[in-house]
Structure formats: C-alpha cells, structure tokens
Design a protein around this motif. Structure first.
Motif, short mmCIF file in Angstrom:
data_model
loop_
_atom_site.label_atom_id
_atom_site.label_comp_id
_atom_site.label_asym_id
_atom_site.label_seq_id
_atom_site.Cartn_x
_atom_site.Cartn_y
_atom_site.Cartn_z
N ASP A 51 0.82 -1.22 0.00
CA ASP A 51 0.00 0.00 0.00
C ASP A 51 0.85 1.27 0.00
OD1 ASP A 51 -2.26 -1.56 -0.03
OD2 ASP A 51 -2.77 -1.23 2.08
N MET A 52 2.05 1.18 0.53
CA MET A 52 2.95 2.33 0.57
C MET A 52 3.84 2.42 -0.66
SD MET A 52 2.41 4.16 3.32
CE MET A 52 0.71 3.99 2.85
N GLY A 53 3.63 1.53 -1.63
CA GLY A 53 4.35 1.60 -2.90
C GLY A 53 5.60 0.76 -3.02
N TYR A 54 5.89 -0.06 -2.04
CA TYR A 54 7.05 -0.94 -2.11
C TYR A 54 6.70 -2.15 -2.97
CZ TYR A 54 8.90 1.76 1.79
OH TYR A 54 9.36 2.77 2.58
N LYS A 55 7.70 -2.73 -3.58
CA LYS A 55 7.53 -3.98 -4.31
C LYS A 55 7.73 -5.14 -3.34
CE LYS A 55 7.79 -2.46 -8.81
NZ LYS A 55 6.73 -1.50 -8.66
N VAL A 56 6.90 -6.17 -3.48
CA VAL A 56 7.04 -7.39 -2.69
C VAL A 56 6.93 -8.56 -3.65
CG1 VAL A 56 6.08 -8.82 -0.86
CG2 VAL A 56 6.03 -6.33 -0.63
N ALA A 57 7.91 -9.44 -3.60
CA ALA A 57 7.90 -10.64 -4.44
C ALA A 57 8.15 -11.86 -3.57
CB ALA A 57 8.96 -10.54 -5.53
N ILE A 58 7.72 -12.99 -4.08
CA ILE A 58 7.92 -14.27 -3.42
C ILE A 58 8.65 -15.18 -4.39
CG2 ILE A 58 6.78 -16.29 -2.42
CD1 ILE A 58 6.32 -13.61 -0.85
N ILE A 59 9.70 -15.83 -3.91
CA ILE A 59 10.40 -16.86 -4.70
C ILE A 59 10.50 -18.09 -3.82
CG2 ILE A 59 12.47 -17.51 -5.96
CD1 ILE A 59 13.07 -14.54 -6.42
N THR A 60 9.80 -19.15 -4.21
CA THR A 60 9.74 -20.35 -3.39
C THR A 60 9.79 -21.62 -4.24
OG1 THR A 60 8.44 -21.55 -1.72
CG2 THR A 60 7.19 -20.30 -3.35
N GLY A 61 10.37 -22.63 -3.68
CA GLY A 61 10.37 -23.93 -4.33
C GLY A 61 9.05 -24.66 -4.13
N GLY A 62 8.26 -24.23 -3.14
CA GLY A 62 6.98 -24.87 -2.86
C GLY A 62 5.96 -24.62 -3.95
#
Length: 179
Positions: A51-62
């Motif tokens: 919401d504050m404009g940051y990027k969030v990513a997920i990298i997972t083997g699952g």
C-alpha cells in the motif's frame, strides 16, 4: 552506519516461503496434502508495504496453491512458486522492474541452502533467527524472530518506520484492514 540505516535504500522485498513466512514445519494429512501456517502480522506488514508503494515478491520452491491464494489476497502479484533455480527467478523479476529497482534496493529474506546463491546477489540479504548456518553466515541482518514468527514483519516494519511509512496517519485513506 547504525543498524536502522542499512534499511534506507530498500524499496523491494523478496521472501522465501517455507522457513520465512512459515515456521518450517508441514502438517501432512492422510490424503497427502500439506498444510502450512502463516503469521497474520507478517501479512499485515506485506499489505502495508504494498500500500505504501514498495515492491514485494515471493520466490519459493513450494507449489502450494493455498499459499499463492493467501499472498494474492494480500496484493502480492510477483509470485514465483515451484522454482528450482531461485537465481533465474530473481533475474526475471529484476528484468521486469529494471527501470524501478536495482539489486542494492532489494532486501531478500531466506532461511536455507536453496536461498544461498540468490542472497549473494541482493543488496541486503537477511534471514530469520532460526535460519541454517550457511544463511546466517551471509546475512547482513538476522531478525530477532524465527521464520513464521514475525521475521517478515520485523524487516518490513524497520524499513517502513525509517521512512515514516509504518504508522497510519489521518491522511491514510486506504489502510490495510483485512489480512
């Protein structure tokens, strides 16, 4: 440089799932399904960062569809799951946003050997307190919290507090309410 200042260049968070957003444990059901548990405070922090404009990513083997749905529900759009080569996924993510972020702006939190090579590429490698020794040895910051126990919230909150983006103000019309 004090500890908090190390969070200043961060505009992007990348997280592993198992051992970071969860506590590294799986509940195996009789039908073979696997259940994971996530911390709602980590969820709030992810939503607040987005919401504050940051990027969030997920990298997972699952490959958990439940995990993907949970993260999508928080607003995460960059989810790489079922990944065997996290460096390749990281490079793909960076290519997508090459005009907005550089490696120095990225905080990556991992907890185990599959995170090792990608953590060596980012500006700010971090881990939960209960990460394996190889990850602890290359982390620039070790959270006071275990994986699944608020480690994600810890690094997001530190970053957002530093920049005055953590606490709601009267001007926040779109505060995250449901996590």
């Amino acid at each position: 440089m004090n500890e908090l200042e190390r969070f200043d260049p961060i505009n992007t968070f990348i997280f592993d799932v198992d051992g970071v957003l969860t506590n590294s444990q799986l509940l195996v059901l009789e039908n073979g399904k696997l259940l994971r548990q996530m911390n709602v405070r980590d969820g709030y922090a992810i939503k607040r960062a987005l919401d504050m404009g940051y990027k969030v990513a997920i990298i997972t083997g699952g490959k958990s569809e439940g995990v993907v749905k949970r993260l999508q529900g928080l607003g995460v759009v960059d989810i790489y799951h079922g990944i065997s080569d996290k460096v390749e996924a990281y490079r793909e993510f960076m290519y997508l946003y090459d005009d907005e972020i550089t490696g120095e702006n990225v905080l990556y939190m991992g907890d185990d050997v599959p995170d090792y090579n990608v953590m060596r590429l980012v500006g700010f490698p971090t881990c939960p307190r209960d990460a394996c020794s190889e990850i602890l040895s290359i982390s620039s910051y070790v959270s006071h919290a275990n994986g699944g126990g608020g480690a994600v919230r810890d690094v997001i909150e530190r970053t957002l507090r530093l920049k005055g983006h953590w606490l709601p103000s009267d001007k926040d019309d779109d505060l995250p309410t449901s996590v």
